[in-house]
Design a protein around this motif. Structure first.
Motif, mmCIF file in Angstrom:
data_model
loop_
_atom_site.group_PDB
_atom_site.id
_atom_site.type_symbol
_atom_site.label_atom_id
_atom_site.label_comp_id
_atom_site.label_asym_id
_atom_site.label_seq_id
_atom_site.Cartn_x
_atom_site.Cartn_y
_atom_site.Cartn_z
ATOM 1 N N ARG A 123 0.754 -1.133 -0.250
ATOM 2 C CA ARG A 123 -0.037 -0.043 0.148
ATOM 3 C C ARG A 123 0.963 1.108 -0.112
ATOM 4 O O ARG A 123 0.292 2.260 -0.611
ATOM 5 C CB ARG A 123 -0.894 -0.026 1.191
ATOM 6 N N LEU A 124 1.949 1.208 0.945
ATOM 7 C CA LEU A 124 2.950 2.278 0.941
ATOM 8 C C LEU A 124 3.421 2.655 -0.760
ATOM 9 O O LEU A 124 3.592 3.689 -1.032
ATOM 10 C CB LEU A 124 3.907 2.057 1.955
ATOM 11 N N MET A 125 3.808 1.484 -1.247
ATOM 12 C CA MET A 125 4.590 1.662 -2.353
ATOM 13 C C MET A 125 3.496 1.984 -3.755
ATOM 14 O O MET A 125 3.975 2.985 -4.419
ATOM 15 C CB MET A 125 5.018 0.207 -3.042
ATOM 16 N N ASP A 126 2.456 1.514 -3.549
ATOM 17 C CA ASP A 126 1.244 2.110 -4.402
ATOM 18 C C ASP A 126 1.059 3.582 -4.345
ATOM 19 O O ASP A 126 0.890 4.480 -5.317
ATOM 20 C CB ASP A 126 0.027 1.363 -4.128
ATOM 21 N N THR A 127 1.228 4.050 -3.104
ATOM 22 C CA THR A 127 0.835 5.483 -2.765
ATOM 23 C C THR A 127 1.811 6.306 -3.332
ATOM 24 O O THR A 127 1.989 7.253 -3.818
ATOM 25 C CB THR A 127 0.680 5.557 -1.169
ATOM 26 N N ALA A 128 3.186 6.095 -2.986
ATOM 27 C CA ALA A 128 4.412 6.539 -3.545
ATOM 28 C C ALA A 128 4.247 6.747 -5.303
ATOM 29 O O ALA A 128 4.737 7.508 -5.596
ATOM 30 C CB ALA A 128 5.624 5.862 -3.022
ATOM 31 N N MET A 129 4.283 5.442 -5.874
ATOM 32 C CA MET A 129 4.510 5.428 -7.250
ATOM 33 C C MET A 129 3.266 6.118 -7.916
ATOM 34 O O MET A 129 3.445 6.663 -8.865
ATOM 35 C CB MET A 129 4.205 3.693 -7.733
ATOM 36 N N ALA A 130 2.048 6.110 -7.228
ATOM 37 C CA ALA A 130 0.897 7.026 -7.880
ATOM 38 C C ALA A 130 1.281 8.446 -7.815
ATOM 39 O O ALA A 130 0.847 9.222 -8.527
ATOM 40 C CB ALA A 130 -0.427 6.745 -7.139
ATOM 41 N N PHE A 131 1.773 9.013 -6.595
ATOM 42 C CA PHE A 131 2.381 10.185 -6.532
ATOM 43 C C PHE A 131 3.275 10.475 -7.485
ATOM 44 O O PHE A 131 3.275 11.700 -8.313
ATOM 45 C CB PHE A 131 3.057 10.433 -5.326
ATOM 46 N N CYS A 132 4.317 9.742 -8.016
ATOM 47 C CA CYS A 132 5.171 10.092 -8.882
ATOM 48 C C CYS A 132 4.489 10.465 -10.191
ATOM 49 O O CYS A 132 5.020 11.257 -11.031
ATOM 50 C CB CYS A 132 6.264 8.988 -8.934
ATOM 51 N N LYS A 133 3.499 9.334 -10.508
ATOM 52 C CA LYS A 133 2.789 9.773 -11.957
ATOM 53 C C LYS A 133 2.087 10.825 -11.773
ATOM 54 O O LYS A 133 2.151 11.430 -12.933
ATOM 55 C CB LYS A 133 1.754 8.423 -12.120
ATOM 56 N N GLU A 134 1.563 11.176 -10.791
ATOM 57 C CA GLU A 134 0.677 12.603 -10.610
ATOM 58 C C GLU A 134 1.574 13.987 -10.767
ATOM 59 O O GLU A 134 1.113 14.855 -11.597
ATOM 60 C CB GLU A 134 -0.046 12.873 -9.397
ATOM 61 N N GLU B 63 23.093 -0.637 -2.953
ATOM 62 C CA GLU B 63 22.411 -0.989 -4.306
ATOM 63 C C GLU B 63 21.609 0.485 -4.931
ATOM 64 O O GLU B 63 20.676 0.733 -3.959
ATOM 65 C CB GLU B 63 21.695 -2.141 -4.415
ATOM 66 N N ARG B 64 21.966 0.772 -5.846
ATOM 67 C CA ARG B 64 20.915 1.683 -6.628
ATOM 68 C C ARG B 64 19.773 0.969 -7.967
ATOM 69 O O ARG B 64 20.209 0.082 -8.320
ATOM 70 C CB ARG B 64 21.618 2.809 -7.651
ATOM 71 N N TRP B 65 18.684 1.140 -7.423
ATOM 72 C CA TRP B 65 17.588 0.676 -8.121
ATOM 73 C C TRP B 65 16.869 1.727 -8.898
ATOM 74 O O TRP B 65 16.366 2.798 -8.478
ATOM 75 C CB TRP B 65 16.805 -0.106 -7.157
ATOM 76 N N ASP B 66 16.402 1.251 -10.222
ATOM 77 C CA ASP B 66 15.749 2.239 -11.059
ATOM 78 C C ASP B 66 14.718 2.027 -11.712
ATOM 79 O O ASP B 66 14.626 0.751 -11.982
ATOM 80 C CB ASP B 66 16.810 3.057 -12.045
ATOM 81 N N ALA B 67 13.681 2.836 -11.877
ATOM 82 C CA ALA B 67 12.590 2.141 -12.674
ATOM 83 C C ALA B 67 11.928 3.615 -13.649
ATOM 84 O O ALA B 67 12.246 4.642 -13.118
ATOM 85 C CB ALA B 67 11.307 2.172 -11.738
ATOM 86 N N ASP B 68 11.998 3.202 -14.979
ATOM 87 C CA ASP B 68 11.472 4.150 -15.808
ATOM 88 C C ASP B 68 10.009 4.328 -15.920
ATOM 89 O O ASP B 68 9.419 3.188 -16.377
ATOM 90 C CB ASP B 68 12.125 3.880 -17.182
ATOM 91 N N LEU B 69 9.507 5.520 -15.842
ATOM 92 C CA LEU B 69 8.070 5.653 -16.010
ATOM 93 C C LEU B 69 7.756 6.410 -17.285
ATOM 94 O O LEU B 69 6.508 6.677 -17.377
ATOM 95 C CB LEU B 69 7.584 6.443 -14.873
ATOM 96 N N ALA B 70 8.860 6.568 -18.021
ATOM 97 C CA ALA B 70 8.505 7.247 -19.345
ATOM 98 C C ALA B 70 7.534 6.647 -20.241
ATOM 99 O O ALA B 70 6.694 7.336 -20.923
ATOM 100 C CB ALA B 70 10.083 7.569 -20.230
ATOM 101 N N VAL B 71 7.574 5.320 -20.246
ATOM 102 C CA VAL B 71 6.896 4.813 -21.257
ATOM 103 C C VAL B 71 5.323 4.720 -20.761
ATOM 104 O O VAL B 71 4.255 4.891 -21.730
ATOM 105 C CB VAL B 71 7.071 3.095 -21.264
ATOM 106 N N GLU B 72 5.145 4.737 -19.701
ATOM 107 C CA GLU B 72 3.819 4.918 -19.167
ATOM 108 C C GLU B 72 3.109 6.237 -19.492
ATOM 109 O O GLU B 72 2.022 6.525 -19.688
ATOM 110 C CB GLU B 72 3.603 4.489 -17.423
ATOM 111 N N HIS B 73 3.933 7.217 -19.162
ATOM 112 C CA HIS B 73 3.563 8.688 -19.735
ATOM 113 C C HIS B 73 3.400 8.933 -21.106
ATOM 114 O O HIS B 73 2.274 9.414 -21.450
ATOM 115 C CB HIS B 73 4.612 9.602 -19.254
ATOM 116 N N ALA B 74 4.266 8.375 -21.818
ATOM 117 C CA ALA B 74 3.801 8.142 -23.414
ATOM 118 C C ALA B 74 2.618 7.730 -23.684
ATOM 119 O O ALA B 74 1.963 8.131 -24.824
ATOM 120 C CB ALA B 74 5.112 7.462 -23.752
ATOM 121 N N ASN B 75 2.164 6.484 -22.794
ATOM 122 C CA ASN B 75 0.902 5.999 -23.369
ATOM 123 C C ASN B 75 -0.337 6.728 -22.749
ATOM 124 O O ASN B 75 -1.341 6.025 -22.906
ATOM 125 C CB ASN B 75 1.048 4.389 -22.968
ATOM 126 N N ALA B 76 -0.081 7.247 -21.915
ATOM 127 C CA ALA B 76 -1.281 7.977 -21.069
ATOM 128 C C ALA B 76 -2.063 8.808 -21.991
ATOM 129 O O ALA B 76 -1.654 9.452 -22.863
ATOM 130 C CB ALA B 76 -0.569 8.745 -19.967
#
Length: 312
Positions: free
Chosen positions: A243-254, A299-312
């Motif tokens: 639930r915390l991860m969902d909240t944080a990732m939704a904020f990033c998209k907003e 460790e550094r972990w990365d996630a790319d949200l650009a594809v989701e924005h492009a399809n939005a």
């Protein structure tokens, strides 16, 4: 018939697991400090101020046996009694500095024992194992705790200090991190509090009690950093982390961030498994010997949200 087969399957797993842990216990405990006493010591540490009755009932220990253990611990100066502020007739149990030292030594031995057990497993298999264990814990957790209301809210006065405290205590007890790690966390939190434009920190509460946190901090216009993701041990395995991860990732998209990264350490297998489920991948590793007795890998972990924005 099917239910009977399921029950037998559970009993078979229990026998296997008990035997497996028994081999570890033989290497950790000795006649001078048997397993039951170690369990009591750990509960005193975990439930600071709990009474002997509360600990005895949780562990299922005979009243007389518990009384002898408490007496022995007092004679060895491992614990002290503290009068309850709510009920003057009750006395809670607390570890002394000597008791804390003994507890830390047992934790270190247990950690080495488990590490030796899982050492042959490749990282993907280890992820599967920890995920399965988390699922078992989630399914069999106390029903009252599972049904307690969970709230995710933005942080407020006093929360950041508690989150630093939670990091300091949990990482020290579970992974032997030094006080330098708590300083690192606290320094970052104070900087965030002074300027958190483009970011937010959320608190998870279970029935009004703080269970953990997560935050997003702005790195640049397109990039955010996920920080201070933590759950107190007693609330792990209940789905709160998701639930915390969902909240944080939704904020990033907003906020229309196109990229999110985080820093963690390689020994946090459950968290690493969760990150991978959200599309994060390891992109960098570096050794760190500042926080722990033995070197760990940051460790550094990365996630790319650009594809989701492009399809939005």
């Amino acid at each position: 018939m099917q239910e009977q087969n399921q029950i037998e399957g559970i009993r078979k797993f229990n026998r296997f697991y008990a035997n497996l842990l028994g081999k570890i216990d033989q290497e950790i405990y000795s006649p001078a400090f048997p397993l039951t006493e170690a369990r009591v010591l750990s509960e005193i540490e975990a439930q600071k101020g709990a009474t002997a009755t509360e600990i005895r009932e949780k562990l299922g220990i005979d009243r007389g046996h518990m009384s002898r253990i408490v007496q022995k611990f007092e004679e060895d100066h491992l614990i002290v009694r503290q009068q309850s502020v709510k009920d003057k007739r009750q006395y809670g149990l607390l570890l002394t500095p000597d008791g804390q030292t003994v507890h830390n030594e047992l934790v270190q031995k247990a950690t080495k024992g488990v590490s030796k057990l899982v050492d042959p497993l490749e990282p993907p298999r280890l992820n599967e194992l920890t995920a399965a264990m988390t699922k078992i814990q989630q399914l069999l957790s106390n029903s009252k705790q599972k049904s307690a209301p969970v709230t995710i809210r933005p942080y407020g006065p006093g929360d950041l200090g508690f989150i630093a405290h939670l990091h300091g205590t949990l990482y020290a007890e579970s992974y032997q991190f030094s006080e330098l790690f708590e300083y690192y966390v606290l320094k970052g939190l104070t900087e965030f509090m002074a300027n958190h434009e483009g970011g937010e920190l959320w608190i998870a509460e279970v029935d009004g009690e703080i269970a953990g946190s997560i935050a997003i901090a702005k790195s640049d216009d397109d990039t955010a950093q996920l920080r201070w993701f933590i759950l107190a041990e007693r609330f792990q395995g209940l789905g709160i982390g998701k639930r915390l991860m969902d909240t944080a990732m939704a904020f990033c998209k907003e906020q229309q961030y196109r990229h999110v990264f985080l820093w963690t350490v390689n020994i946090l297998e459950t968290a690493r498994y969760l990150y991978s489920n959200y599309g994060f991948r390891v992109t960098e590793q570096k050794p760190n010997s500042d926080w722990t007795p033995s070197e760990v890998l940051e460790e550094r972990w990365d996630a790319d949200l650009a594809v989701e924005h492009a399809n939005a």
